[in-house]
Design a protein around this motif. Structure first.
Motif, PDB file in Angstrom:
ATOM      1  N   TRP A  22      39.119  21.267  31.608  1.00  0.00           N
ATOM      2  CA  TRP A  22      39.260  21.305  33.069  1.00  0.00           C
ATOM      3  C   TRP A  22      38.922  19.955  33.696  1.00  0.00           C
ATOM      4  O   TRP A  22      39.673  19.429  34.519  1.00  0.00           O
ATOM      5  CB  TRP A  22      38.353  22.397  33.636  1.00  0.00           C
ATOM      6  N   VAL A  23      37.790  19.379  33.270  1.00  0.00           N
ATOM      7  CA  VAL A  23      37.372  18.091  33.814  1.00  0.00           C
ATOM      8  C   VAL A  23      38.272  16.967  33.322  1.00  0.00           C
ATOM      9  O   VAL A  23      38.628  16.053  34.077  1.00  0.00           O
ATOM     10  CB  VAL A  23      35.899  17.810  33.453  1.00  0.00           C
ATOM     11  N   ARG A  24      38.679  17.016  32.059  1.00  0.00           N
ATOM     12  CA  ARG A  24      39.561  15.986  31.518  1.00  0.00           C
ATOM     13  C   ARG A  24      40.911  15.949  32.224  1.00  0.00           C
ATOM     14  O   ARG A  24      41.575  14.905  32.288  1.00  0.00           O
ATOM     15  CB  ARG A  24      39.777  16.223  30.021  1.00  0.00           C
ATOM     16  N   LEU A  25      41.327  17.092  32.768  1.00  0.00           N
ATOM     17  CA  LEU A  25      42.578  17.150  33.520  1.00  0.00           C
ATOM     18  C   LEU A  25      42.412  16.676  34.959  1.00  0.00           C
ATOM     19  O   LEU A  25      43.367  16.711  35.735  1.00  0.00           O
ATOM     20  CB  LEU A  25      43.128  18.583  33.506  1.00  0.00           C
ATOM     21  N   GLY A  26      41.191  16.265  35.316  1.00  0.00           N
ATOM     22  CA  GLY A  26      40.935  15.720  36.642  1.00  0.00           C
ATOM     23  C   GLY A  26      40.674  16.743  37.717  1.00  0.00           C
ATOM     24  O   GLY A  26      40.714  16.434  38.916  1.00  0.00           O
ATOM     25  N   GLN A  27      40.363  17.986  37.336  1.00  0.00           N
ATOM     26  CA  GLN A  27      40.105  19.040  38.299  1.00  0.00           C
ATOM     27  C   GLN A  27      38.634  19.000  38.752  1.00  0.00           C
ATOM     28  O   GLN A  27      37.746  18.694  37.956  1.00  0.00           O
ATOM     29  CB  GLN A  27      40.404  20.410  37.689  1.00  0.00           C
ATOM     30  N   PRO A  28      38.340  19.308  40.022  1.00  0.00           N
ATOM     31  CA  PRO A  28      36.953  19.302  40.506  1.00  0.00           C
ATOM     32  C   PRO A  28      36.177  20.504  39.986  1.00  0.00           C
ATOM     33  O   PRO A  28      36.757  21.573  39.736  1.00  0.00           O
ATOM     34  CB  PRO A  28      37.113  19.367  42.027  1.00  0.00           C
ATOM     35  N   GLY A  71      30.691  22.793  29.052  1.00  0.00           N
ATOM     36  CA  GLY A  71      31.865  22.011  28.685  1.00  0.00           C
ATOM     37  C   GLY A  71      32.147  20.882  29.646  1.00  0.00           C
ATOM     38  O   GLY A  71      32.598  19.801  29.239  1.00  0.00           O
ATOM     39  N   VAL A  72      31.865  21.100  30.926  1.00  0.00           N
ATOM     40  CA  VAL A  72      32.031  20.044  31.925  1.00  0.00           C
ATOM     41  C   VAL A  72      31.163  18.836  31.569  1.00  0.00           C
ATOM     42  O   VAL A  72      31.595  17.684  31.648  1.00  0.00           O
ATOM     43  CB  VAL A  72      31.688  20.574  33.331  1.00  0.00           C
ATOM     44  N   SER A  73      29.936  19.090  31.166  1.00  0.00           N
ATOM     45  CA  SER A  73      29.044  17.998  30.790  1.00  0.00           C
ATOM     46  C   SER A  73      29.472  17.354  29.475  1.00  0.00           C
ATOM     47  O   SER A  73      29.355  16.137  29.291  1.00  0.00           O
ATOM     48  CB  SER A  73      27.608  18.507  30.677  1.00  0.00           C
ATOM     49  N   LEU A  74      29.966  18.173  28.539  1.00  0.00           N
ATOM     50  CA  LEU A  74      30.384  17.636  27.246  1.00  0.00           C
ATOM     51  C   LEU A  74      31.517  16.622  27.394  1.00  0.00           C
ATOM     52  O   LEU A  74      31.695  15.758  26.535  1.00  0.00           O
ATOM     53  CB  LEU A  74      30.852  18.771  26.328  1.00  0.00           C
TER      54      LEU A  74
END
Length: 292
Positions: free
Chosen positions: A22-28, A196-199
């Motif tokens: 989710w974060v790698r795709l640039g989503q907040p 996962g966001v932190s990872l």
């Protein structure tokens, strides 16, 4: 056995992978909001939903709780040695050393390996770890008055209520039990997604350090649990389950505490991640030794 263990761990990896992607795709992703939601609503509901209906007598509950508490204290003392060995701040390592994942990972493994007879011991270990984590852990993670922060922690009250229900063999009213069960459902998925966001920001150096931490912590925890259970005269079944539970990977909650206290949350996330992956290797070996 490996397939069954992977079935338990797959949701952990899937949840963390979702947050990572989710974060790698640039989503907040509102980490602060999610952390407060999990601490103040999700976790208290999860504790009540998991423990209110468990069946265990007061004597077994008390002896196993005391043994678990002694292991946690021993692991806290060992933190200073491990911190010096790994050249890290002991305050960062304290919670990961003390609090393994005895809940959403430990309990399913205990149930699969030892059945309903052993599950009550697994529940007791989880209650004790949770009690320490949401009293001592909350006080250590607080930035202001620790007692004030503790008094404002709903999970502490949920643990007290759950223990009272266990010891008095009382059930929650059906309407409340159903409501708590519903609210508890989002807790573990949100914890894992936040992990996962932190990872997504972890460096390879942190992963190597996380692996080293796991290789040190696991033998220490297993040895301390085995010796203390023996000294306390716990039956073999309880002794084996205490060893298994205290050897579980680092709990996801430790990352949330580090996020709240702003004590290297990315590094703590690497400890959770590495210990979880490593458990795919060591848990089958440990189970083969402990299972009758």
């Amino acid at each position: 056995m490996l397939a069954e263990l992977f079935a338990v761990m797959a949701p952990v990896l899937a949840g963390a992978g979702l947050g990572f992607t989710w974060v790698r795709l640039g989503q907040p992703y509102p980490v602060d909001f999610v952390t407060r939601l999990v601490f103040n609503i999700g976790t208290p509901s999860l504790v009540l939903a998991s423990l209110a209906g468990a069946e265990i007598d007061a004597s077994t509950f008390g002896r196993t709780m005391l043994s678990t508490a002694l292991v946690i204290i021993c692991m806290a003392g060992a933190t200073f040695f491990v911190a010096k060995l790994l050249r890290r701040d002991w305050r960062v390592l304290l919670s990961p050393m003390m609090y393994p994942n005895t809940g959403n990972m430990g309990l399913p493994v205990v149930l699969y390996a030892f059945g309903s007879a052993g599950f009550v011991y697994g529940i007791t270990v989880m209650v004790t770890v949770s009690l320490f984590q949401f009293t001592v852990g909350t006080m250590l993670a607080s930035r202001g008055n620790p007692l004030k922060s503790l008094a404002k922690t709903p999970t502490v009250y949920a643990i007290a209520i759950a223990m009272a229900l266990l010891l008095t063999d009382t059930e929650l009213p059906l309407w409340l039990a159903n409501s708590v069960d519903l609210m508890s459902g989002f807790t573990v998925p949100l914890m894992l997604i936040t992990l996962g966001v932190s990872l997504a920001s972890i460096q390879v150096k942190s992963l190597r350090s996380g692996l080293g931490f796991s290789l040190v912590r696991i033998p220490l925890a297993a040895t301390a649990a085995w010796l203390i259970a023996g000294l306390m005269g716990l039956p073999p079944l309880a002794q084996g389950i205490l060893v298994l539970q205290m050897s579980m990977p680092v709990a996801v909650f430790n990352y949330l505490f580090a996020q709240r206290a702003q004590r290297e949350p990315a590094y703590v996330a690497s400890l959770v991640f590495c210990s979880t992956l490593l458990s795919l290797i060591y848990l089958p070996v440990l189970l083969a030794w402990l299972m009758p």
